[in-house]
Scaffold this motif. Structure first.
Motif, PDB file in Angstrom:
ATOM      1  N   VAL A   1       0.937  -1.164  -0.190  1.00  0.00           N
ATOM      2  CA  VAL A   1       0.066   0.012   0.207  1.00  0.00           C
ATOM      3  C   VAL A   1       0.980   1.300   0.049  1.00  0.00           C
ATOM      4  O   VAL A   1       1.949   1.369   0.657  1.00  0.00           O
ATOM      5  N   ASP A   2       0.588   2.382  -0.734  1.00  0.00           N
ATOM      6  CA  ASP A   2       1.266   3.626  -0.952  1.00  0.00           C
ATOM      7  C   ASP A   2       0.968   4.452   0.348  1.00  0.00           C
ATOM      8  O   ASP A   2      -0.140   4.410   1.080  1.00  0.00           O
ATOM      9  N   TRP A   3       1.946   5.157   0.393  1.00  0.00           N
ATOM     10  CA  TRP A   3       2.028   6.009   1.775  1.00  0.00           C
ATOM     11  C   TRP A   3       2.602   7.208   1.645  1.00  0.00           C
ATOM     12  O   TRP A   3       3.384   7.560   0.912  1.00  0.00           O
ATOM     13  N   GLN A   4       2.364   8.172   2.594  1.00  0.00           N
ATOM     14  CA  GLN A   4       3.106   9.478   2.634  1.00  0.00           C
ATOM     15  C   GLN A   4       3.595   9.684   4.042  1.00  0.00           C
ATOM     16  O   GLN A   4       2.618   9.249   5.176  1.00  0.00           O
ATOM     17  N   TRP A   5       4.675  10.064   4.247  1.00  0.00           N
ATOM     18  CA  TRP A   5       5.546  10.448   5.749  1.00  0.00           C
ATOM     19  C   TRP A   5       5.823  11.730   5.797  1.00  0.00           C
ATOM     20  O   TRP A   5       6.824  12.246   5.020  1.00  0.00           O
ATOM     21  N   GLN A   6       5.027  12.444   6.426  1.00  0.00           N
ATOM     22  CA  GLN A   6       5.395  13.880   6.347  1.00  0.00           C
ATOM     23  C   GLN A   6       5.366  14.451   8.025  1.00  0.00           C
ATOM     24  O   GLN A   6       4.493  14.341   8.814  1.00  0.00           O
ATOM     25  N   LEU A   7       6.532  14.710   8.572  1.00  0.00           N
ATOM     26  CA  LEU A   7       6.662  15.195   9.736  1.00  0.00           C
ATOM     27  C   LEU A   7       7.078  16.463   9.868  1.00  0.00           C
ATOM     28  O   LEU A   7       7.064  17.179  11.262  1.00  0.00           O
ATOM     29  N   ASP A   8       7.591  17.319   9.010  1.00  0.00           N
ATOM     30  CA  ASP A   8       8.047  18.699   8.890  1.00  0.00           C
ATOM     31  C   ASP A   8       6.816  19.379   8.202  1.00  0.00           C
ATOM     32  O   ASP A   8       6.358  19.410   7.053  1.00  0.00           O
ATOM     33  N   GLY A   9       6.452  20.644   8.921  1.00  0.00           N
ATOM     34  CA  GLY A   9       5.448  21.530   8.420  1.00  0.00           C
ATOM     35  C   GLY A   9       3.948  21.056   8.736  1.00  0.00           C
ATOM     36  O   GLY A   9       3.569  19.858   8.860  1.00  0.00           O
ATOM     37  N   LYS A  10       3.118  21.993   8.216  1.00  0.00           N
ATOM     38  CA  LYS A  10       1.615  21.554   8.316  1.00  0.00           C
ATOM     39  C   LYS A  10       1.338  20.360   7.090  1.00  0.00           C
ATOM     40  O   LYS A  10       1.855  20.659   6.337  1.00  0.00           O
ATOM     41  N   VAL A  11       0.545  19.630   7.741  1.00  0.00           N
ATOM     42  CA  VAL A  11       0.428  18.656   6.501  1.00  0.00           C
ATOM     43  C   VAL A  11      -0.402  18.837   5.344  1.00  0.00           C
ATOM     44  O   VAL A  11      -1.203  19.664   5.452  1.00  0.00           O
ATOM     45  N   ASP A  12       0.134  18.406   4.440  1.00  0.00           N
ATOM     46  CA  ASP A  12      -0.222  18.630   3.042  1.00  0.00           C
ATOM     47  C   ASP A  12      -1.152  17.507   2.580  1.00  0.00           C
ATOM     48  O   ASP A  12      -0.572  16.195   2.319  1.00  0.00           O
ATOM     49  N   PRO A  13      -2.238  17.676   2.223  1.00  0.00           N
ATOM     50  CA  PRO A  13      -3.332  16.569   1.948  1.00  0.00           C
ATOM     51  C   PRO A  13      -3.398  16.192   0.480  1.00  0.00           C
ATOM     52  O   PRO A  13      -4.033  15.252   0.052  1.00  0.00           O
ATOM     53  N   SER A  14      -2.598  17.000  -0.504  1.00  0.00           N
ATOM     54  CA  SER A  14      -2.530  16.668  -1.763  1.00  0.00           C
ATOM     55  C   SER A  14      -2.011  15.488  -2.236  1.00  0.00           C
ATOM     56  O   SER A  14      -2.253  15.324  -3.736  1.00  0.00           O
ATOM     57  N   VAL A  15      -0.929  14.934  -1.432  1.00  0.00           N
ATOM     58  CA  VAL A  15      -0.492  13.537  -1.986  1.00  0.00           C
ATOM     59  C   VAL A  15      -1.509  12.332  -2.368  1.00  0.00           C
ATOM     60  O   VAL A  15      -2.342  12.238  -1.264  1.00  0.00           O
TER      61      VAL A  15
END
Length: 307
Positions: free
Chosen positions: A84-98
């Protein structure tokens, strides 16, 4: 959310050296027997603002959405499937566009509304929480007595925890996981789960780590949250049944990705990142092993280069 305060270089969670990993494997085996595109840089993870609060209003989570790449296990815990594909974002306000079905974001720095927005788009959301080190910018930093704070782990403001002191640490981690539940997260990514392999300032053993990691899994499960095993490759055979997925950094660079196959064979996702290796050097193996792989910049911002 906006307006984050950065506090110098961060650390996504890695790690023991190749020599250290071999040593750890030997120690673990003894303990068990006795129990019978380019663009990556060296930027640091943005430090988090201490203004985030530990508690938040509850948000209903969407369980088992069609696009989440998941199946429901015992007790309706989310169990992401391999690949399953994923996004890992710990820096900055979460960007939901991915456009991916799984997001892994900081538990303190994101609100119940952020989680709800991701759920509204059919995403599952993982709550990043550090369980192995004291961090001096977190809003609950005063909950950690000096007795559990060890050596620096090499990053500003962070000190290893004495994971043997479970009576002290368990209530703290329970409150943190309560926060994840109240914000509506589906799962937890507990960071720094292999302190026994590093110079923490405490004589930690492989058995200490097994006990602590299982406690962390229990805390998550008691709250209806899935939980992932972060790194700690030598102990995967002992821990795979306690966790719903794995999170790994740099297994390709260090030639270790096959060690994660127990999770794949159990039908559980392995969320994997590389920081220095180009995708062309590891994606073929990742696809063969059914890992959920991508390249990220060390800062773990929005940028990603998936397989």
């Amino acid at each position: 959310m906006g307006g984050r305060t950065t506090r110098g270089p961060g650390r996504p969670g890695r790690r023991t050296s190749r020599v250290g990993a071999a040593l750890v494997a030997a120690v673990t085996a003894a303990a068990v027997a006795g129990c019978a595109g380019d663009g990556a840089d060296d930027e640091g993870k943005a430090r988090q603002s201490p203004s985030a609060t530990v508690s938040a209003s509850a948000s209903a989570s969407t369980k088992g959405s069609a696009g989440s790449g998941s199946s429901e296990g015992a007790g309706d815990l989310w169990r992401p499937r391999p690949g399953v594909d994923w996004q890992w974002q710990l820096d900055g306000k979460v960007d939901p566009s991915v456009d991916v079905p799984v997001y892994d974001i900081d538990g303190f720095e994101n609100s119940a509304a952020d989680v709800a927005d991701l759920h509204a788009d059919g995403r599952k959301v993982i709550c990043y929480i550090n369980v192995g080190a004291y961090e001096d910018w977190r809003p609950d930093e005063d909950d950690f007595p000096e007795s559990v704070r060890g050596e620096s782990n090499g990053w500003e403001g962070e000190r290893w925890l004495d994971i043997r002191q479970v009576s002290v640490l368990r209530p703290i981690m329970e409150r943190r996981f309560d926060m994840c539940r109240e914000k509506g997260f589906d799962a937890v990514e507990p960071d720094l789960m292999e302190g026994y392999a590093d110079d923490t300032g405490f004589p930690l053993t492989a058995e200490d780590q097994l006990t602590y990691n299982r406690m962390i899994a229990d805390i998550a499960h008691e709250r209806g949250l899935a939980v992932g095993l972060k790194n700690d490759l030598p102990q995967i055979p002992e821990l795979v049944d306690d966790f719903e997925f794995a999170v790994n950094e740099e297994c390709a660079e260090f030639g270790e990705c096959e060690e994660l196959t127990p999770f794949i064979e159990a039908g559980k996702a392995v969320f994997h990142v590389e920081y220095r290796e180009p995708t062309e050097s590891f994606c073929a193996e990742s696809r063969e092993l059914k890992l959920s792989s991508m390249r990220k910049k060390l800062g773990l911002g929005v940028w990603r280069d998936p397989c």
